[in-house]
Each structure stands twice: as structure tokens, then as C-alpha cells.
Design a protein around this motif. Structure first.
Motif, PDB file in Angstrom:
ATOM      1  N   ARG A 427      27.422  24.715  45.119  1.00  0.00           N
ATOM      2  CA  ARG A 427      27.697  26.007  45.454  1.00  0.00           C
ATOM      3  C   ARG A 427      28.276  26.604  43.746  1.00  0.00           C
ATOM      4  O   ARG A 427      28.793  25.613  43.057  1.00  0.00           O
ATOM      5  CB  ARG A 427      28.760  26.155  46.186  1.00  0.00           C
ATOM      6  CG  ARG A 427      28.229  26.042  47.521  1.00  0.00           C
ATOM      7  CD  ARG A 427      29.204  26.141  48.685  1.00  0.00           C
ATOM      8  NE  ARG A 427      28.856  25.786  49.915  1.00  0.00           N
ATOM      9  CZ  ARG A 427      29.354  26.182  50.954  1.00  0.00           C
ATOM     10  NH1 ARG A 427      30.400  26.879  51.164  1.00  0.00           N
ATOM     11  NH2 ARG A 427      28.977  25.773  52.249  1.00  0.00           N
ATOM     12  N   ILE A 428      27.625  27.579  43.333  1.00  0.00           N
ATOM     13  CA  ILE A 428      28.550  28.402  42.228  1.00  0.00           C
ATOM     14  C   ILE A 428      28.883  29.809  42.310  1.00  0.00           C
ATOM     15  O   ILE A 428      28.291  30.644  43.143  1.00  0.00           O
ATOM     16  CB  ILE A 428      27.398  28.122  40.834  1.00  0.00           C
ATOM     17  CG1 ILE A 428      27.879  28.966  39.727  1.00  0.00           C
ATOM     18  CG2 ILE A 428      26.090  29.182  41.501  1.00  0.00           C
ATOM     19  CD1 ILE A 428      27.109  28.448  38.359  1.00  0.00           C
ATOM     20  N   TYR A 429      30.012  29.951  41.717  1.00  0.00           N
ATOM     21  CA  TYR A 429      30.746  31.421  42.054  1.00  0.00           C
ATOM     22  C   TYR A 429      31.206  31.899  40.876  1.00  0.00           C
ATOM     23  O   TYR A 429      31.500  31.179  39.810  1.00  0.00           O
ATOM     24  CB  TYR A 429      31.719  31.401  43.204  1.00  0.00           C
ATOM     25  CG  TYR A 429      31.278  30.912  44.530  1.00  0.00           C
ATOM     26  CD1 TYR A 429      30.588  32.054  45.466  1.00  0.00           C
ATOM     27  CD2 TYR A 429      31.455  29.733  45.003  1.00  0.00           C
ATOM     28  CE1 TYR A 429      30.245  31.687  46.710  1.00  0.00           C
ATOM     29  CE2 TYR A 429      31.006  29.550  46.369  1.00  0.00           C
ATOM     30  CZ  TYR A 429      30.324  30.696  47.102  1.00  0.00           C
ATOM     31  OH  TYR A 429      30.160  30.130  48.430  1.00  0.00           O
ATOM     32  N   VAL A 430      31.331  33.243  40.612  1.00  0.00           N
ATOM     33  CA  VAL A 430      32.127  33.798  39.406  1.00  0.00           C
ATOM     34  C   VAL A 430      33.586  33.770  39.900  1.00  0.00           C
ATOM     35  O   VAL A 430      34.159  33.990  41.035  1.00  0.00           O
ATOM     36  CB  VAL A 430      31.656  35.219  39.378  1.00  0.00           C
ATOM     37  CG1 VAL A 430      32.672  35.925  38.180  1.00  0.00           C
ATOM     38  CG2 VAL A 430      30.144  35.387  39.078  1.00  0.00           C
ATOM     39  N   ASP A 431      34.388  33.300  38.741  1.00  0.00           N
ATOM     40  CA  ASP A 431      35.623  33.492  38.838  1.00  0.00           C
ATOM     41  C   ASP A 431      36.296  34.767  39.291  1.00  0.00           C
ATOM     42  O   ASP A 431      35.696  35.987  38.805  1.00  0.00           O
ATOM     43  CB  ASP A 431      36.574  32.917  37.691  1.00  0.00           C
ATOM     44  CG  ASP A 431      36.421  31.618  37.397  1.00  0.00           C
ATOM     45  OD1 ASP A 431      36.183  30.771  38.440  1.00  0.00           O
ATOM     46  OD2 ASP A 431      36.682  31.154  36.190  1.00  0.00           O
ATOM     47  N   LYS A 432      37.177  35.061  40.104  1.00  0.00           N
ATOM     48  CA  LYS A 432      37.874  36.287  40.394  1.00  0.00           C
ATOM     49  C   LYS A 432      38.385  36.847  39.303  1.00  0.00           C
ATOM     50  O   LYS A 432      38.989  36.442  38.421  1.00  0.00           O
ATOM     51  CB  LYS A 432      38.968  36.121  41.608  1.00  0.00           C
ATOM     52  CG  LYS A 432      38.594  35.603  42.840  1.00  0.00           C
ATOM     53  CD  LYS A 432      39.723  35.664  43.785  1.00  0.00           C
ATOM     54  CE  LYS A 432      39.158  35.125  45.380  1.00  0.00           C
ATOM     55  NZ  LYS A 432      40.326  34.880  46.111  1.00  0.00           N
ATOM     56  N   LYS A 433      38.085  38.257  39.159  1.00  0.00           N
ATOM     57  CA  LYS A 433      38.656  39.106  38.000  1.00  0.00           C
ATOM     58  C   LYS A 433      39.971  39.764  38.595  1.00  0.00           C
ATOM     59  O   LYS A 433      40.024  40.091  39.552  1.00  0.00           O
ATOM     60  CB  LYS A 433      37.453  39.887  37.502  1.00  0.00           C
ATOM     61  CG  LYS A 433      36.174  39.312  37.032  1.00  0.00           C
ATOM     62  CD  LYS A 433      35.316  40.619  36.810  1.00  0.00           C
ATOM     63  CE  LYS A 433      34.063  39.792  36.116  1.00  0.00           C
ATOM     64  NZ  LYS A 433      32.933  40.690  35.880  1.00  0.00           N
ATOM     65  N   SER A 434      40.717  39.953  37.373  1.00  0.00           N
ATOM     66  CA  SER A 434      41.865  40.934  37.861  1.00  0.00           C
ATOM     67  C   SER A 434      41.727  42.304  37.615  1.00  0.00           C
ATOM     68  O   SER A 434      40.873  42.764  36.724  1.00  0.00           O
ATOM     69  CB  SER A 434      43.009  40.362  36.890  1.00  0.00           C
ATOM     70  OG  SER A 434      42.830  40.637  35.445  1.00  0.00           O
ATOM     71  N   PHE A 435      42.020  43.043  38.204  1.00  0.00           N
ATOM     72  CA  PHE A 435      42.156  44.736  38.305  1.00  0.00           C
ATOM     73  C   PHE A 435      43.464  45.004  38.359  1.00  0.00           C
ATOM     74  O   PHE A 435      44.485  44.791  38.790  1.00  0.00           O
ATOM     75  CB  PHE A 435      41.219  45.066  39.494  1.00  0.00           C
ATOM     76  CG  PHE A 435      39.959  44.712  39.831  1.00  0.00           C
ATOM     77  CD1 PHE A 435      38.954  45.429  39.216  1.00  0.00           C
ATOM     78  CD2 PHE A 435      39.579  43.355  40.323  1.00  0.00           C
ATOM     79  CE1 PHE A 435      37.556  45.177  39.136  1.00  0.00           C
ATOM     80  CE2 PHE A 435      38.355  43.062  40.507  1.00  0.00           C
ATOM     81  CZ  PHE A 435      37.338  43.652  39.920  1.00  0.00           C
ATOM     82  N   VAL A 436      43.407  46.356  37.555  1.00  0.00           N
ATOM     83  CA  VAL A 436      44.703  47.186  37.466  1.00  0.00           C
ATOM     84  C   VAL A 436      44.495  48.331  38.456  1.00  0.00           C
ATOM     85  O   VAL A 436      43.551  48.884  38.347  1.00  0.00           O
ATOM     86  CB  VAL A 436      44.890  47.717  36.065  1.00  0.00           C
ATOM     87  CG1 VAL A 436      46.157  48.632  36.043  1.00  0.00           C
ATOM     88  CG2 VAL A 436      45.187  46.524  35.157  1.00  0.00           C
ATOM     89  N   ARG A 437      45.430  48.453  39.492  1.00  0.00           N
ATOM     90  CA  ARG A 437      45.413  49.695  40.238  1.00  0.00           C
ATOM     91  C   ARG A 437      46.690  50.555  40.096  1.00  0.00           C
ATOM     92  O   ARG A 437      47.857  50.061  39.998  1.00  0.00           O
ATOM     93  CB  ARG A 437      45.422  49.180  41.640  1.00  0.00           C
ATOM     94  CG  ARG A 437      44.307  48.261  41.840  1.00  0.00           C
ATOM     95  CD  ARG A 437      44.481  47.765  43.388  1.00  0.00           C
ATOM     96  NE  ARG A 437      44.215  48.761  44.531  1.00  0.00           N
ATOM     97  CZ  ARG A 437      43.875  48.655  45.764  1.00  0.00           C
ATOM     98  NH1 ARG A 437      44.053  47.272  46.140  1.00  0.00           N
ATOM     99  NH2 ARG A 437      43.750  49.794  46.554  1.00  0.00           N
ATOM    100  N   LYS A 438      46.520  51.859  40.015  1.00  0.00           N
ATOM    101  CA  LYS A 438      47.569  52.695  39.603  1.00  0.00           C
ATOM    102  C   LYS A 438      47.432  54.214  40.365  1.00  0.00           C
ATOM    103  O   LYS A 438      46.424  54.533  40.520  1.00  0.00           O
ATOM    104  CB  LYS A 438      47.765  52.910  38.117  1.00  0.00           C
ATOM    105  CG  LYS A 438      49.124  53.611  37.671  1.00  0.00           C
ATOM    106  CD  LYS A 438      49.125  53.510  36.252  1.00  0.00           C
ATOM    107  CE  LYS A 438      50.185  54.333  35.521  1.00  0.00           C
ATOM    108  NZ  LYS A 438      50.427  54.225  33.967  1.00  0.00           N
ATOM    109  N   THR A 439      48.550  54.776  41.000  1.00  0.00           N
ATOM    110  CA  THR A 439      48.335  56.150  41.254  1.00  0.00           C
ATOM    111  C   THR A 439      49.034  57.147  40.229  1.00  0.00           C
ATOM    112  O   THR A 439      49.580  56.703  39.651  1.00  0.00           O
ATOM    113  CB  THR A 439      49.174  56.115  42.552  1.00  0.00           C
ATOM    114  OG1 THR A 439      50.491  55.717  42.538  1.00  0.00           O
ATOM    115  CG2 THR A 439      48.564  55.316  43.715  1.00  0.00           C
ATOM    116  N   GLY A 440      48.570  58.263  40.382  1.00  0.00           N
ATOM    117  CA  GLY A 440      49.102  59.250  39.372  1.00  0.00           C
ATOM    118  C   GLY A 440      47.930  60.149  39.199  1.00  0.00           C
ATOM    119  O   GLY A 440      46.772  60.049  39.430  1.00  0.00           O
ATOM    120  N   PRO A 441      48.172  61.394  38.189  1.00  0.00           N
ATOM    121  CA  PRO A 441      47.131  62.196  37.647  1.00  0.00           C
ATOM    122  C   PRO A 441      46.045  61.372  36.980  1.00  0.00           C
ATOM    123  O   PRO A 441      46.438  60.222  36.299  1.00  0.00           O
ATOM    124  CB  PRO A 441      48.047  62.998  36.579  1.00  0.00           C
ATOM    125  CG  PRO A 441      49.524  62.752  37.044  1.00  0.00           C
ATOM    126  CD  PRO A 441      49.544  61.507  37.675  1.00  0.00           C
TER     127      PRO A 441
END
Length: 446
Positions: A427-441
Motif C-alpha cells: 500500500r502507498i499513501y501520501v503523508d498527511k499535510k498540515s493546514f492552517v485554519r482561522k476565522t476572521g475577515p
């Protein structure tokens, strides 16, 4: 149903008309290491094309043969169960077991008790036309030769045993000669017309990968051996991509006109060229079948799907909306969703997620090389997609590069671009990527 489709896949009375009583020995015991990841758990001779096993077409070419001994090996019971005693094929079949895959010579020794004084030796993986059998039998009827070989002129002499002839007599066979050192361009192919006495020569030659060829050479040195030319189609299932060549030939021969059986085909579907649609198939709106192509029983072709250019889709498959399948062989029970499948061979029970792509062409337009064992082999093809074993899965938006092999029960994860072969169960998978989540204008910077 269009007359002639089913009949073209079965034997005709003319197959029996050259020499009643001729016996054949069909070698179907090989394990097929070079065709991995295909044919795991079944003989190569049982690989299905146009809904029939390869051996079906081999037997159908045996003009002048009315009985055959089939030498089977591991998983050979599948051959016996399918073909039985051969009654429905107008040929009497008997079976012998080759316990270990020790080559052609050993296979003949396994069949010794059933052999007649003369017989035709046939490889279960070689596809020829009826003329190959008719020519060699006719030559035998008017010749005093002790053994007769069949040859075809080829360009790639380094891949075959090549004849050295003098006044029609075979002087020697040079196995896979270096380019420029070949004695001719005449390659030995199946069938061979052999005497039972060949067994004596086999026993004198030590067991090796070349035992059969060495035995033939010993026989040539002491007996009259002749060769007859064959000019028709020939292909051997030695490597996975050979199936594409064989599939194309069979379609040209058998898929003529449009045969649509008891199926549900939308009035808005577009069908052009030579096409066979078997029973229970559903072809949905705006799907396009551009022949030659073959659709097996109870398969589904979804909206806006395109099936074209010698594609063969076996029974119980689902080719979903927006798929394109081009010059590919798809095994039974496959599910493909919104994908591009080009110049590929996919065994049964495989799944492709939406947006997956099998790349089939190099930017430099060079022939595609495929890893066989520890070596890269030139396929001779400028277009070749994936070669995939059974029960494998491909995730959404995955890409597979040209000529890559995916082993049985392997998994190509979502978003992967696969450049190298994947082994059985890997089995071969892509490593999980990190995401930035933010609220605001929305105009506030990160």
C-alpha cells in the motif's frame, strides 16, 4: 444477435478436415513468472479475452487435430473444469499433471504414456491461425522428414530460436542470437511436428531451462529435420503487454459489425464501428462506444463514458460517468469511476476512484520499459499504461505512470503519483499535510 458472432468463437467443421486422427500435446503447465502481476492463482492459458480463456482460441486454431493431451500444472484444475473432455469443442481432451514447472521437455515426459508415434506440440500461450497447423500437416504428408518445424520471418531475431537452413533442411537452431550474428530471420514457433522418439533424446540431455531446445538440436544432428513457413498472425503471451497484441488480433477476427444482445441501450447513446454488447448490459445516456470494442455480460457503461479503440471489458463491470477507456483490457467485476484508462491491462475485482489516471505516454516519446524480475525490458510500445493484478484499489485523483505494475491486492492511495512498481499486497499513501485554519475577515492576513 448478429449471426456469426458466437459461431466465430466456436469450432467449425473445417477444423477437422486436414488429417483425421492427428494428436496434439498442449503445454499449459507453466507458472508465468514474466507476466506478474497477472495470472496469480490461475494458469496463463485461462486469461480471458472477449469473454473466453486464451486456451479457447489456441484449441480453435488446431485444424486437423481431433485429440489432444493437455499438460497442466499448478491450478490446472481450472483448465480441466472449463474444457472437460472437449466434446463441445469437437476434440477429445485428456489431461496429465506436471507436478513441478520443469520446462517443455519434462512436460513431454509427463505425457509419455498417452503419446502416439507422431504428434503436434503446441504451446498454450501461443496464438496462431489455422494455416500454421494445416501447413505443417500437409508438408508432413508429402515429406520423409523425421521432424518438422514451423517458422515465421521476424525482425527481432534476438527474441527467438533462429533456423539455419540449407536446401530446406534444418542444420541447427541458434537460440536468441546477438543482433548481427543470426543465421537467418526465420524464427521457430509453435506448433512442432514431433516423433515419439524425441523422448529418447530428451532423456540424454541434462535438466535445464534449455533441455527441450538442446534435445531438438541433438535430434537435428542425427535425423532429417525440415521446416515449413507460416505467414499468418503469431503472438505469444510471454509478457503482460503481449495481451494487447493478442486482444487486437482477436477483435479484428471476431468482432465484426454490431452485435447487441438482450441489453438496455439508451436511445441517446452513440455506438459506432464494430461492437459486441453481451446480455444484460446497460449503456446509459450519451455514453459512446467507438469500436472495435467488447462489453461483457451484465456490465454498466455510465453517462458520458467513452469506450474506444480495441477496449475489452469483461462481465459484471461498472464503467462510471465520464470515464474514458482506450485500448485496454478490463477483467471481471471491476469498478471504474470518472477515470482515464489507456493502453492498460487490469485484472478482475479492481476499483478506481474518481479522477484517477493511468498515464500511457512518455514526454520523450521513447518506448516504455517495464521491470521484469530484476531487469528493465523494452516493451516496444510507445503507449503502455498500468499492468494491475486482481483485487487492487486506486484512490481518488491518483496517477500511475506508464508501464508501472501494481501487484494483486495492492492499494494506491488518494492523490498518489506512482512512479515505481507496487508489490503484491503493498500500500502507498501520501503523508498527511498540515493546514492552517482561522476565522476572521477575509482580507485579514495569516
Amino acid at each position: 444477435m448478429k449471426p456469426g458472432w458466437e459461431e466465430s468463437l466456436h469450432f467449425s467443421p473445417e477444423r477437422q478436415g486436414v488429417c483425421d486422427g492427428m494428436q496434439a500435446v498442449i503445454l499449459a503447465g507453466g507458472i508465468g513468472r514474466r507476466v506478474f502481476p497477472l495470472c496469480r492463482g490461475r494458469p496463463k492459458a485461462m486469461y480471458r479475452l472477449l469473454g473466453k480463456p486464451l486456451l479457447h482460441y489456441v484449441i480453435s486454431s488446431m485444424k486437423g487435430v481431433d485429440e489432444a493431451v493437455v499438460v497442466i500444472g499448478k491450478n490446472g484444475e481450472r483448465i480441466r473444469e472449463y474444457f472437460g473432455n472437449g466434446e463441445k469443442y469437437n476434440v477429445h481432451l485428456e489431461y496429465v499433471q506436471q507436478k513441478e514447472p520443469l520446462g517443455m521437455a519434462n512436460a513431454l515426459l509427463c505425457a509419455e504414456k498417452l503419446l502416439k508415434e507422431e504428434f503436434l506440440l503446441v504451446n498454450a500461450d501461443d496464438v496462431v491461425e489455422q494455416d500454421a497447423f494445416a501447413n505443417i500437416i500437409e508438408h508432413h504428408k508429402k515429406s520423409d522428414a523425421d521432424l518438422i518445424l514451423c517458422y515465421k520471418e521476424v525482425e527481432e531475431t534476438e527474441k527467438f530460436g533462429i533456423l539455419d537452413l540449407e536446401d530446406g533442411r534444418v542444420k541447427r537452431i541458434v537460440e536468441k542470437p546477438e543482433k548481427g550474428k543470426e543465421p537467418s530471420n526465420k524464427a521457430v514457433i509453435s506448433p512442432y511436428l514431433l516423433p515419439r522418439s524425441i523422448l529418447e533424446y530428451i532423456r540424454k540431455v541434462p535438466l535445464s531451462d534449455a533441455q527441450f531446445e538442446d534435445s531438438i538440436q541433438k535430434f537435428i544432428e542425427e535425423n532429417l529435420v525440415e521446416a515449413v513457413e507460416y505467414r499468418g498472425f503469431f503472438a505469444s503471451f510471454k509478457y503482460p503487454w503481449d495481451l494487447l497484441t493478442i486482444n487486437k488480433y482477436l477483435m479484428k477476427k471476431h468482432v465484426k459489425g454490431q452485435t447487441i444482445k438482450s441489453s438496455s441501450v439508451s436511445e441517446r447513446a452513440i455506438i459506432t464501428g464494430n461492437v459486441v454488447i453481451e446480455e444484460g448490459v446497460k449503456v446509459l445516456e450519451t455514453a459512446k462506444l467507438s469500436g472495435p470494442c467488447y462489453i461483457g455480460r451484465n456490465s454498466l457503461i455510465g453517462d458520458d463514458a467513452l469506450i474506444r479503440d480495441f477496449s475489452s471489458i469483461d462481465e459484471h463491470c461498472e464503467i462510471g460517468k465520464n470515464c474514458e477507456v482506450k485500448n485496454s483490457i478490463i477483467g471481471r467485476n471491476c469498478r471504474i469511476h470518472g477515470s482515464y484508462i489507456g493502453d492498460s491491462i487490469i485484472e478482475e475485482n479492481c476499483d478506481f476512484g474518481f479522477g484517477s489516471v493511468t498515464a500511457n505516454f512518455r514526454f520523450d516519446e521513447a518506448a516504455i520499459r517495464v521491470k521484469i524480475g530484476n531487469k528493465k525490458i523494452d516493451s516496444g510500445l510507445r503507449k503502455l499504461g498500468v499492468i494491475m493484478g486482481s483485487h487492487s484499489k486506486v484512490g481518488i485523483n491518483a496517477n500511475i505512470m506508464p508501464g508501472v505494475k501494481v501487484g494483486p491486492r495492492a492499494v494506491v492511495g488518494p492523490g498518489v503519483t506512482l512512479y515505481e512498481d507496487l508489490g503484491e499486497g503493498e500500500r502507498i499513501y501520501v503523508d498527511k499535510k498540515s493546514f492552517v485554519r482561522k476565522t476572521g475577515p477575509p482580507d485579514e492576513p495569516f
